[in-house]
Design a protein around this motif. Sequence first.
Motif, PDB file in Angstrom:
ATOM      1  N   ASP A   1       0.813  -1.222   0.000  1.00 29.82           N
ATOM      2  CA  ASP A   1       0.000   0.000   0.000  1.00 29.82           C
ATOM      3  C   ASP A   1       0.843   1.268   0.000  1.00 29.82           C
ATOM      4  O   ASP A   1       0.354   2.342  -0.367  1.00 29.82           O
ATOM      5  CB  ASP A   1      -0.932  -0.001   1.225  1.00 29.82           C
ATOM      6  N   ASN A   2       2.107   1.158   0.435  1.00 29.55           N
ATOM      7  CA  ASN A   2       3.005   2.320   0.449  1.00 29.55           C
ATOM      8  C   ASN A   2       3.897   2.390  -0.773  1.00 29.55           C
ATOM      9  O   ASN A   2       4.916   3.070  -0.787  1.00 29.55           O
ATOM     10  CB  ASN A   2       3.858   2.297   1.714  1.00 29.55           C
ATOM     11  N   ASP A   3       3.541   1.628  -1.817  1.00 29.31           N
ATOM     12  CA  ASP A   3       4.293   1.596  -3.072  1.00 29.31           C
ATOM     13  C   ASP A   3       5.724   1.100  -2.868  1.00 29.31           C
ATOM     14  O   ASP A   3       6.643   1.478  -3.587  1.00 29.31           O
ATOM     15  CB  ASP A   3       4.320   2.980  -3.729  1.00 29.31           C
ATOM     16  N   GLN A   4       5.898   0.232  -1.863  1.00 27.30           N
ATOM     17  CA  GLN A   4       7.187  -0.392  -1.610  1.00 27.30           C
ATOM     18  C   GLN A   4       7.131  -1.857  -2.059  1.00 27.30           C
ATOM     19  O   GLN A   4       6.059  -2.468  -2.111  1.00 27.30           O
ATOM     20  CB  GLN A   4       7.539  -0.324  -0.119  1.00 27.30           C
ATOM     21  N   ASN A   5       8.314  -2.425  -2.387  1.00 30.58           N
ATOM     22  CA  ASN A   5       8.366  -3.828  -2.739  1.00 30.58           C
ATOM     23  C   ASN A   5       7.830  -4.672  -1.589  1.00 30.58           C
ATOM     24  O   ASN A   5       8.175  -4.442  -0.424  1.00 30.58           O
ATOM     25  CB  ASN A   5       9.796  -4.257  -3.055  1.00 30.58           C
ATOM     26  N   ARG A   6       6.994  -5.653  -1.907  1.00 28.16           N
ATOM     27  CA  ARG A   6       6.424  -6.495  -0.856  1.00 28.16           C
ATOM     28  C   ARG A   6       7.517  -7.269  -0.122  1.00 28.16           C
ATOM     29  O   ARG A   6       7.444  -7.497   1.072  1.00 28.16           O
ATOM     30  CB  ARG A   6       5.421  -7.488  -1.466  1.00 28.16           C
ATOM     31  N   SER A   7       8.529  -7.737  -0.864  1.00 27.39           N
ATOM     32  CA  SER A   7       9.614  -8.527  -0.275  1.00 27.39           C
ATOM     33  C   SER A   7      10.927  -8.083  -0.883  1.00 27.39           C
ATOM     34  O   SER A   7      10.976  -7.372  -1.891  1.00 27.39           O
ATOM     35  CB  SER A   7       9.390 -10.022  -0.539  1.00 27.39           C
ATOM     36  N   THR A   8      12.010  -8.508  -0.248  1.00 28.17           N
ATOM     37  CA  THR A   8      13.336  -8.255  -0.821  1.00 28.17           C
ATOM     38  C   THR A   8      13.896  -9.517  -1.465  1.00 28.17           C
ATOM     39  O   THR A   8      14.284  -9.502  -2.624  1.00 28.17           O
ATOM     40  CB  THR A   8      14.288  -7.741   0.265  1.00 28.17           C
ATOM     41  N   PHE A   9      13.906 -10.636  -0.700  1.00 29.62           N
ATOM     42  CA  PHE A   9      14.380 -11.906  -1.242  1.00 29.62           C
ATOM     43  C   PHE A   9      13.369 -13.015  -0.906  1.00 29.62           C
ATOM     44  O   PHE A   9      13.604 -13.826  -0.017  1.00 29.62           O
ATOM     45  CB  PHE A   9      15.755 -12.266  -0.688  1.00 29.62           C
ATOM     46  N   PRO A  10      12.240 -13.058  -1.627  1.00 33.43           N
ATOM     47  CA  PRO A  10      11.213 -14.096  -1.351  1.00 33.43           C
ATOM     48  C   PRO A  10      11.616 -15.437  -1.960  1.00 33.43           C
ATOM     49  O   PRO A  10      11.088 -15.841  -2.997  1.00 33.43           O
ATOM     50  CB  PRO A  10       9.962 -13.514  -2.006  1.00 33.43           C
ATOM     51  N   HIS A  11      12.540 -16.139  -1.290  1.00 32.07           N
ATOM     52  CA  HIS A  11      13.079 -17.376  -1.847  1.00 32.07           C
ATOM     53  C   HIS A  11      12.075 -18.528  -1.852  1.00 32.07           C
ATOM     54  O   HIS A  11      12.173 -19.432  -2.686  1.00 32.07           O
ATOM     55  CB  HIS A  11      14.327 -17.799  -1.060  1.00 32.07           C
ATOM     56  N   TYR A  12      11.162 -18.539  -0.913  1.00 34.43           N
ATOM     57  CA  TYR A  12      10.244 -19.683  -0.792  1.00 34.43           C
ATOM     58  C   TYR A  12       8.825 -19.201  -0.513  1.00 34.43           C
ATOM     59  O   TYR A  12       8.618 -18.125   0.054  1.00 34.43           O
ATOM     60  CB  TYR A  12      10.668 -20.608   0.353  1.00 34.43           C
ATOM     61  N   LEU A  13       7.867 -20.049  -0.877  1.00 30.57           N
ATOM     62  CA  LEU A  13       6.471 -19.791  -0.532  1.00 30.57           C
ATOM     63  C   LEU A  13       5.699 -21.106  -0.496  1.00 30.57           C
ATOM     64  O   LEU A  13       6.138 -22.126  -1.012  1.00 30.57           O
ATOM     65  CB  LEU A  13       5.819 -18.797  -1.501  1.00 30.57           C
ATOM     66  N   THR A  14       4.541 -21.073   0.154  1.00 30.11           N
ATOM     67  CA  THR A  14       3.627 -22.216   0.175  1.00 30.11           C
ATOM     68  C   THR A  14       2.220 -21.671   0.346  1.00 30.11           C
ATOM     69  O   THR A  14       2.035 -20.456   0.557  1.00 30.11           O
ATOM     70  CB  THR A  14       3.976 -23.211   1.301  1.00 30.11           C
ATOM     71  N   VAL A  15       1.204 -22.526   0.250  1.00 31.63           N
ATOM     72  CA  VAL A  15      -0.187 -22.091   0.392  1.00 31.63           C
ATOM     73  C   VAL A  15      -0.854 -22.871   1.517  1.00 31.63           C
ATOM     74  O   VAL A  15      -0.422 -23.970   1.873  1.00 31.63           O
ATOM     75  CB  VAL A  15      -0.985 -22.253  -0.919  1.00 31.63           C
TER      76      VAL A  15
END
Length: 598
Positions: free
Chosen positions: A473-487
């Motif tokens: 919402d502040n026009d900033q990158n959500r992450s810097t190094f999003p190496h992994y994710l899951t649901v």
Amino acid sequence: MAANFSGSLTQDSDEIKEMYCEECDRHGDGYATAVAFCVDCVDYICVTCQRYHKRQFKTHKIQDSNSMPQDFYFEKCSTHPGQLVKFFCSECSKEACKECKDNEHVNCSDVSHLPTVASDIQKSDELRNFSKNMDQLSKNIKDTEKLLDAKCEVIKKQEENATYACKEQSNKLISTYKQHHQDLIDNFDKKMEDTIAKLKKERSELVQMLSEKGRKFEEKVGKAESNMKEEVVKTNTDFKKVKSEHLYLVGNLKALTVDLEQAQKLGKNCELFIKLKLVKQMCKQIQVTTNQIQHSYIQQYKLNISDIPPKVKSLENQTRFFSLDKVHASAEERKITFNCDINHEFASITSLLVLSEHTLLALSYKRCSLVIFRLEKSKAEYIKETKFNISPWGIAKVSDNKIAVTFPYEEKIRLITFSEEMEVLDTTEIPGHGRCFGIAYSNNHLVVSYRYTGSLEILSMSGKIVKLFDKDDNDQNRSTFPHYLTVSPDNTMIYVSDCGRYSVTCLNFDGMLKSIYKDDQLKFPHQLAVDEYGSVYVCGRDSNNVHQLSCDLTKVKILDKSHGIDTPTSIAYCQNTKRLFVGMNESSKIKVFSVSLE
């Protein structure tokens, strides 16, 4: 299939020793004993019909009364009541009369004469193996009964503790309230020495007023206590129903077993054959229901007791004396015990994936390969290694025989399909939109994270961008190094580990931020995994631990070096076996833990 024998055919007896002429029966010529069998027509015929049959069909093969099939099956077809069931289609696993065979099964390649195909059923491996499976199923149900008794005892203890706590608090509330009243009366009595005549009436009125208020207060506290008891009892009402469901299953199993044993004793192979097929299908459903009962969940809760205010007015105005906070299953601390080590020689395992309860996949970044392990109850063994031309990173399960793997330095995603023997059957490439690292599968879409842009994408299975999440919402990158994710198990939330910000982020599939987890004991987070209750497990590589978090990213528990954890980078969870697999960057072992609710 008809359930009752025809009276004219059975002669009011279940012990039929002779077959009737089907030709006479079809043409309404009454009952005639069959003395021969036409192999080509698959019909039993009498003496008279045999003479006409030989004249009309000279090439047909006729068997006499000694050589014709003797295992007579008198069930009539449910679709064609005038026809006997004489065939069995192995493709459809259904019985059939002649009309059914000629019409409904005309394209089936394996339709056999029922007495012939059923002749060896008494000695068959199918019947023998099924009997063994029935014994094992009975044992599983007995074991389930013990498990249910133990869980019911836990519920009973919870109810007793909560009821006792409610009663204790009610006594304290009423006692304190009465003491307040007594203090008021005592103070008033001191003034009565000088104004006793004048104040007698006031005192009487005051006592009456306080008595009425006291009665109402006791009613209010009693009602609150009663309501809380009802809520405590209702909390696990659904679980208590499981006991009756289990008894219903036991009764069904006994009835099915008696039917099968009775068919065996009577020696009616055709009837036994059909019942065996029916019972096998029903037992599969019983096994599924039994497994659901075994994994039934006891709702945990905490009884909150309000503080007793120091003033009577505050006590009278108090509207809530008790409250019950249900604890979400993902927030309950797990009992995690060491199971075994998986030894390997594959350096730098970046990701783990449980493809099935018997198959574990690992990606080796340095060896540019996919490693396959076979899982047993208390051990695992290496099966094979599939080499790539460049280092892989993230992995996700698409189906029981298909996975998705990211190759960040090729900027590609590969869909890999395996055979039952885990040989690669097919590989399909999907172009990435940058250095793609983390990956997950959800509802026929891929969720992919990109390290250098800090963005997330939801892609179709052909690689088309469905949604893009890159700025907050502040026009900033959500992450810097999003190496992994899951649901999450219900495919509503996305969890992302950010190595740059030392955090775990939860957002929904519309990109809305739901919660963030940061902790001094989590450094350089890597791969994540979720269990069936929604608990999140994340590796802290540089903090040498694994954090268990609730579905809203509240810290529940930490596994550290005391559990054998050292520089963990990869993690996977098997729902069927309730086991957690942790791969470590500085070790040639994968730690295996058994996980259960406390």
